[in-house]
Scaffold this active site. Structure first.
Site, PDB file in Angstrom:
ATOM      1  N   GLY A 105     -22.717  31.599 -19.548  1.00  0.00           N
ATOM      2  CA  GLY A 105     -23.505  31.723 -20.771  1.00  0.00           C
ATOM      3  C   GLY A 105     -22.698  32.364 -21.896  1.00  0.00           C
ATOM      4  N   MET A 117     -38.041  34.419 -18.341  1.00  0.00           N
ATOM      5  CA  MET A 117     -36.727  34.925 -18.754  1.00  0.00           C
ATOM      6  C   MET A 117     -36.360  34.436 -20.157  1.00  0.00           C
ATOM      7  SD  MET A 117     -34.275  35.070 -15.432  1.00  0.00           S
ATOM      8  CE  MET A 117     -34.308  36.522 -14.379  1.00  0.00           C
ATOM      9  N   ARG A 165     -21.437  39.737 -13.291  1.00  0.00           N
ATOM     10  CA  ARG A 165     -21.271  40.186 -14.673  1.00  0.00           C
ATOM     11  C   ARG A 165     -20.202  41.269 -14.589  1.00  0.00           C
ATOM     12  NH1 ARG A 165     -25.473  37.846 -17.430  1.00  0.00           N
ATOM     13  NH2 ARG A 165     -27.400  37.559 -16.270  1.00  0.00           N
ATOM     14  N   ARG A 204     -33.633  36.617 -22.673  1.00  0.00           N
ATOM     15  CA  ARG A 204     -33.483  37.939 -23.313  1.00  0.00           C
ATOM     16  C   ARG A 204     -33.515  37.839 -24.821  1.00  0.00           C
ATOM     17  NH1 ARG A 204     -28.387  40.025 -20.154  1.00  0.00           N
ATOM     18  NH2 ARG A 204     -28.129  37.791 -20.244  1.00  0.00           N
ATOM     19  N   GLU A 210     -52.078  28.890 -24.162  1.00  0.00           N
ATOM     20  CA  GLU A 210     -52.855  29.228 -25.362  1.00  0.00           C
ATOM     21  C   GLU A 210     -51.973  29.929 -26.395  1.00  0.00           C
ATOM     22  OE1 GLU A 210     -54.392  29.072 -22.350  1.00  0.00           O
ATOM     23  OE2 GLU A 210     -55.612  27.463 -23.207  1.00  0.00           O
ATOM     24  N   SER A 242     -20.098  35.059 -21.027  1.00  0.00           N
ATOM     25  CA  SER A 242     -18.978  34.505 -20.254  1.00  0.00           C
ATOM     26  C   SER A 242     -18.052  33.678 -21.136  1.00  0.00           C
ATOM     27  CB  SER A 242     -19.513  33.619 -19.129  1.00  0.00           C
ATOM     28  OG  SER A 242     -20.433  34.336 -18.364  1.00  0.00           O
ATOM     29  N   GLY A 269     -49.369  23.690 -21.671  1.00  0.00           N
ATOM     30  CA  GLY A 269     -50.672  23.844 -22.330  1.00  0.00           C
ATOM     31  C   GLY A 269     -51.108  25.296 -22.486  1.00  0.00           C
ATOM     32  N   ASP A 329     -30.922  30.110 -19.999  1.00  0.00           N
ATOM     33  CA  ASP A 329     -31.540  30.599 -21.243  1.00  0.00           C
ATOM     34  C   ASP A 329     -31.500  29.624 -22.427  1.00  0.00           C
ATOM     35  OD1 ASP A 329     -32.114  32.887 -19.932  1.00  0.00           O
ATOM     36  OD2 ASP A 329     -30.799  34.198 -21.071  1.00  0.00           O
TER      37      ASP A 329
HETATM   38  O1  F6P Z   1     -28.641  35.208 -18.628  1.00  0.00           O
HETATM   39  C1  F6P Z   1     -29.649  34.613 -17.894  1.00  0.00           C
HETATM   40  C2  F6P Z   1     -30.688  35.593 -17.447  1.00  0.00           C
HETATM   41  O2  F6P Z   1     -31.448  34.898 -16.506  1.00  0.00           O
HETATM   42  C3  F6P Z   1     -31.553  36.212 -18.517  1.00  0.00           C
HETATM   43  O3  F6P Z   1     -32.607  35.429 -18.934  1.00  0.00           O
HETATM   44  C4  F6P Z   1     -32.008  37.469 -17.830  1.00  0.00           C
HETATM   45  O4  F6P Z   1     -32.398  38.446 -18.739  1.00  0.00           O
HETATM   46  C5  F6P Z   1     -30.783  37.878 -17.113  1.00  0.00           C
HETATM   47  O5  F6P Z   1     -30.110  36.682 -16.800  1.00  0.00           O
HETATM   48  C6  F6P Z   1     -30.959  38.721 -15.889  1.00  0.00           C
HETATM   49  O6  F6P Z   1     -29.692  38.936 -15.357  1.00  0.00           O
HETATM   50  P1  F6P Z   1     -29.269  39.780 -14.089  1.00  0.00           P
HETATM   51  O7  F6P Z   1     -29.012  38.791 -13.011  1.00  0.00           O
HETATM   52  O8  F6P Z   1     -28.007  40.462 -14.495  1.00  0.00           O
HETATM   53  O9  F6P Z   1     -30.387  40.703 -13.793  1.00  0.00           O
END
Ligand code: F6P
Length: 319
Positions: A102, A169, A72, A171, A187, A105, A185, A127
């Site tokens: 994603g 995961m 990132r 966000r 709840e 990016s 399944g 995600d």
């Molecule tokens: O963007 C995908 C993801 O897996 C999210 O669901 C999660 O919050 C995030 O990446 C975690 O990213 P990092 O690798 O920067 O901790």
């Protein structure tokens, strides 16, 4: 002769390797020179770029992660970083970039397109949070990984007559929680898109116990604004049922990609090169049902994400 660069950016996702393989091999088969860019936009800024051949992508189709590494990139968000990335693209003579990642990016890819760099984008993230496509590469594998965990947790949850909150995961998008909640399944499912009702969750647990139910599985997306451990404490206090938390975390991001992810990634990687050959640039490739589609990147990014929140009603009735 075209010279194309390929990069993966943001969180890795199973199937990214299959996409890289497809773009590299179709690129070479089409007479292009293909370059791998390491660590996403970080590598583009730093010029960590090398030429790939057919063998560079051997034995990766079944592997999770990304052979190009990913990151990132904070620097890419700055003007200096973007300038450097543009400059490096030009110095290496890359006329198009294939960018796999994603939301963030692909938004980065748009800034490159606005600076005149041709881009073709593939949705790579577990995600499923890109509104223009029905699926993102990696989502199906992540859902299957979570389902395996849910089954294991359900066994022990039953034995001990516990409630277990499984944090997954996602966000901003509840799809991983919704799909695994319905298929597993569960709840209750808690997602960032819909406010949850703690009373309804507790009533469900008590009613379930009264009719002899041995376990309660609550799947909570990480983006829901309550700490999972706080939630477990509250549920335990209110229902008297012992409540545990399992945060699945990064195990959701790894693993061998499913058939669905490999197929989509291979088709999309192949298509990216076809688009370049046809001179159709700055597209976002996705799936509409099982059909491979592509839209202008700027338009694609404006389409809001729609999680499968209609699953909540089904989950409620079926559990
Ligand atoms: O963007 C995908 C993801 O897996 C999210 O669901 C999660 O919050 C995030 O990446 C975690 O990213 P990092 O690798 O920067 O901790």
């Amino acid at each position: 002769m075209n010279r194309i660069g390929i990069l993966t950016s943001g969180g890795d996702a199973p199937g990214m390797n299959a996409a890289i393989r497809a773009a590299v091999r179709n690129g070479i088969a089409s007479g292009m020179k293909v370059f791998g860019i390491e660590r996403g936009y970080e590598g583009l800024i730093d010029g960590d770029i090398y030429e790939m051949d057919v063998k560079s992508v051997a034995d990766i189709i079944h592997r999770g992660g990304t052979m190009l590494q990913t990151a990132r990139s904070e620097r890419f968000m700055t003007k200096e970083g973007l300038d450097k990335a543009v400059m490096m693209t030009q110095s290496f003579g890359l006329d198009s970039l294939v960018i796999i990642g994603g939301n963030g990016s692909l938004t980065g890819a748009l800034t490159l397109a606005e600076r005149g760099i041709h881009v073709e984008c593939l949705p790579g993230t577990i995600d499923n949070d890109l509104g223009y496509t029905d699926r993102t590469i990696g989502f199906d594998t992540a859902v299957n990984t979570v389902l395996g965990a849910v089954s294991n947790i359900r066994d022990t949850s039953s034995s001990h007559e516990r409630t277990t909150i499984i944090e997954v995961m996602g966000r901003h998008c509840g799809d991983i929680a919704l799909y695994t909640g319905l298929a597993g399944g569960a709840e209750s499912v808690l997602v960032p898109e819909i406010p949850f009702d703690i009373n309804a969750i507790c009533v469900k647990i008590i009613q379930g116990r009264n009719r002899g139910k041995k376990h309660n599985i609550i799947i909570k997306a990480e983006g829901v604004e309550i700490d999972s451990f706080e939630l477990a404490k509250t549920i335990q206090e209110r229902t008297g049922v012992e409540s545990k938390v399992v945060v699945l975390g990064y195990l959701q991001r790894g693993g061998s990609p499913s058939a669905e992810d490999r197929l989509f990634a291979s088709r999309a990687g192949f298509k990216a090169v076809e688009l370049i050959k046809d001179g159709i640039y700055d597209r976002a490739i996705g799936l509409a049902g099982n059909e491979l589609v592509h839209y202008p990147l700027a338009d694609a990014l404006k389409i809001p994400t729609k999680a499968a929140t209609d699953y909540l009603d089904i989950i409620d009735v079926l559990s």
